[in-house]
Enzyme design. Sequence first.
Site, PDB file in Angstrom:
ATOM      1  N   CYS A   1     -15.950  -1.991 -23.565  1.00  0.00           N
ATOM      2  CA  CYS A   1     -14.570  -2.020 -24.061  1.00  0.00           C
ATOM      3  C   CYS A   1     -13.786  -0.778 -23.642  1.00  0.00           C
ATOM      4  O   CYS A   1     -12.621  -0.868 -23.251  1.00  0.00           O
ATOM      5  CB  CYS A   1     -14.549  -2.161 -25.582  1.00  0.00           C
ATOM      6  SG  CYS A   1     -15.138  -3.761 -26.183  1.00  0.00           S
TER       7      CYS A   1
ATOM      8  N   GLU B   1     -12.831  -3.560 -33.662  1.00  0.00           N
ATOM      9  CA  GLU B   1     -12.821  -2.845 -32.384  1.00  0.00           C
ATOM     10  C   GLU B   1     -12.667  -3.907 -31.312  1.00  0.00           C
ATOM     11  O   GLU B   1     -13.600  -4.637 -30.993  1.00  0.00           O
ATOM     12  CB  GLU B   1     -14.116  -2.036 -32.219  1.00  0.00           C
ATOM     13  CG  GLU B   1     -14.017  -0.944 -31.174  1.00  0.00           C
ATOM     14  CD  GLU B   1     -14.406  -1.409 -29.792  1.00  0.00           C
ATOM     15  OE1 GLU B   1     -13.501  -1.866 -29.042  1.00  0.00           O
ATOM     16  OE2 GLU B   1     -15.591  -1.329 -29.460  1.00  0.00           O
TER      17      GLU B   1
ATOM     18  N   THR C   1     -10.081 -13.143 -30.721  1.00  0.00           N
ATOM     19  CA  THR C   1     -11.044 -13.453 -31.776  1.00  0.00           C
ATOM     20  C   THR C   1     -10.826 -12.546 -32.987  1.00  0.00           C
ATOM     21  O   THR C   1     -10.955 -12.982 -34.133  1.00  0.00           O
ATOM     22  CB  THR C   1     -12.480 -13.305 -31.260  1.00  0.00           C
ATOM     23  OG1 THR C   1     -12.645 -14.117 -30.092  1.00  0.00           O
ATOM     24  CG2 THR C   1     -13.479 -13.742 -32.305  1.00  0.00           C
TER      25      THR C   1
ATOM     26  N   GLU D   1     -15.058   3.647 -36.292  1.00  0.00           N
ATOM     27  CA  GLU D   1     -16.504   3.726 -36.395  1.00  0.00           C
ATOM     28  C   GLU D   1     -16.918   5.161 -36.106  1.00  0.00           C
ATOM     29  O   GLU D   1     -16.193   5.909 -35.454  1.00  0.00           O
ATOM     30  CB  GLU D   1     -17.169   2.770 -35.404  1.00  0.00           C
ATOM     31  CG  GLU D   1     -16.831   1.303 -35.645  1.00  0.00           C
ATOM     32  CD  GLU D   1     -17.468   0.393 -34.611  1.00  0.00           C
ATOM     33  OE1 GLU D   1     -18.595  -0.078 -34.850  1.00  0.00           O
ATOM     34  OE2 GLU D   1     -16.839   0.164 -33.566  1.00  0.00           O
TER      35      GLU D   1
ATOM     36  N   GLY E   1     -15.183  -7.212 -30.363  1.00  0.00           N
ATOM     37  CA  GLY E   1     -14.991  -8.337 -29.455  1.00  0.00           C
ATOM     38  C   GLY E   1     -13.557  -8.402 -28.971  1.00  0.00           C
ATOM     39  O   GLY E   1     -12.829  -7.405 -28.969  1.00  0.00           O
ATOM     40  N   SER E   2     -13.140  -9.581 -28.568  1.00  0.00           N
ATOM     41  CA  SER E   2     -11.827  -9.750 -27.966  1.00  0.00           C
ATOM     42  C   SER E   2     -10.718  -9.670 -29.005  1.00  0.00           C
ATOM     43  O   SER E   2     -10.929  -9.920 -30.203  1.00  0.00           O
ATOM     44  CB  SER E   2     -11.744 -11.100 -27.247  1.00  0.00           C
ATOM     45  OG  SER E   2     -11.710 -12.168 -28.188  1.00  0.00           O
TER      46      SER E   2
ATOM     47  N   ASN F   1     -22.159  -7.366 -24.734  1.00  0.00           N
ATOM     48  CA  ASN F   1     -22.261  -6.336 -23.696  1.00  0.00           C
ATOM     49  C   ASN F   1     -23.250  -5.222 -24.024  1.00  0.00           C
ATOM     50  O   ASN F   1     -23.978  -4.744 -23.168  1.00  0.00           O
ATOM     51  CB  ASN F   1     -20.873  -5.756 -23.388  1.00  0.00           C
ATOM     52  CG  ASN F   1     -20.173  -5.217 -24.624  1.00  0.00           C
ATOM     53  OD1 ASN F   1     -20.415  -5.644 -25.743  1.00  0.00           O
ATOM     54  ND2 ASN F   1     -19.277  -4.272 -24.414  1.00  0.00           N
TER      55      ASN F   1
END
Length: 473
Positions: free
Chosen positions: A276, A242, A224, A450, A220-221, A146
């Site tokens: 996100c 994240e 995952t 982060e 990501g998801s 994204n």
Amino acid sequence: MHHYKMLINGIQVAGANGQFDVINPATGAAFAQCSAGSLAQLDDAVAAAQVAFKAWRHVSHAQRCERLLAIAESIEQGADELARLIVQEQGKPLELAFSEVMGAAAWTRYAAGQQIEVGLVEETPTQRIELHRKPLGVVASITPWNWPFMIAVWHIMPALRAGNCVVSKPSSLTPLSTLRLVEIIARHVPNGVINCVTGEQGFGSAITSHPGIQKIVFTGSTATGQSVMRGAATNLKRLTLELGGNDAAIVLPGTSLEEVAEEIFQAAFLNMGQTCAALKRLYIHESQYEAFADALTLIAQRQVVGDGLEPGVNFGPVQNLEQLQLVEALVADARDQGARVLCGGARLDRPGFFYPPTLIADVTDGQRLVDEEQFGPVLPLIAYSDVEDVLRRANAGDMGLGGSVWGPDVQQAQALASRLESGVAWVNCHARIQPNTPFGGSKMSGFGVEFGLEGLLEFTGQQLQFVNKRAGE
């Protein structure tokens, strides 16, 4: 058609497994090809980073700062070309892609200036206790599709600033701008300090279990992320995860529609909703429900949907067909349950993966569009009557990335926002992040942070040093 190679130990390398197509979401057709690396080439990249780390870890903070500032300058010099590449592989409008590149340069400059101080825990006549921070070794960066350039910068720059070496693995849907970023970085650091491997399948699990990697930073998801965590257990890798978000926003009674409607819309549809921390569920008090629905619809209808490289376009396609199909399925499910489609609601009849900004009214908790993260250009509008009840509903899900409260009384809104079960709580804004503010999720939205000093320290290990002073010292 241009073919993009990987970068391992300062050398551009063709993939041992051939190449794969990179699709332009505005056309649905391939516009470039990228190397498909092998697991042996992943081993080569890790080995190169391990060798480089022996020297890079001892490079002074001042020298690392200089390198990062030079990288930021090179990013800015190539901003136009990088932005156009992002549009072609990701789909976002050119102005937004340019902002992504320039924001990445600014983030790099911030990372360059960060300091890691030695902490003095105790000083007595007989002993001194210090807390030192040291780099971890090889860091693997796994990034999504994204914000392919910006998120790579978020991962890589603090890792390098802290003295680590990096192996980057971008999404196979958007690998090209990350490859260009790595090429830029490689011009300013010794060989092996930065490496990039690309491929369609197999790399993720190999990275998570690789014994030569000490840390993984993954965006990501949630599913995952859970897989990453299982694989990382093999050598107890450090993790920053994240993950997914289904951010709720609560609009309190008396909120000025004129002041907040545009900002709410942009927070929900930023990057076509493919963010996100975008606003994903909008809870509006029943006294203003229809007024907000009308105002947001007017804003949605003003958006110009099209190829991000076309003049005047400010709303691009969904990045890939699979995500588009999920959006279609969620809207269809809502419609089947009696939802009211205020605008949009159907894929555009043209090549590419275009779906217009879509607002759905008369939905509620328990329906897929509300309970699942749509990650696309659709926003459900949910009416409520009781503040305590809507807070319970906002917190009911298993995700907790961000959330916001909007209202005329800032103290009242902040008090409610403090009760959101989310890593970040915004008041009268949403999805705002800064390089000096730690960002991370709670619950199933991940852990670790982060940005800011806290984010930088995630790329270090601590060593506590007890110094026993000699008599008379």
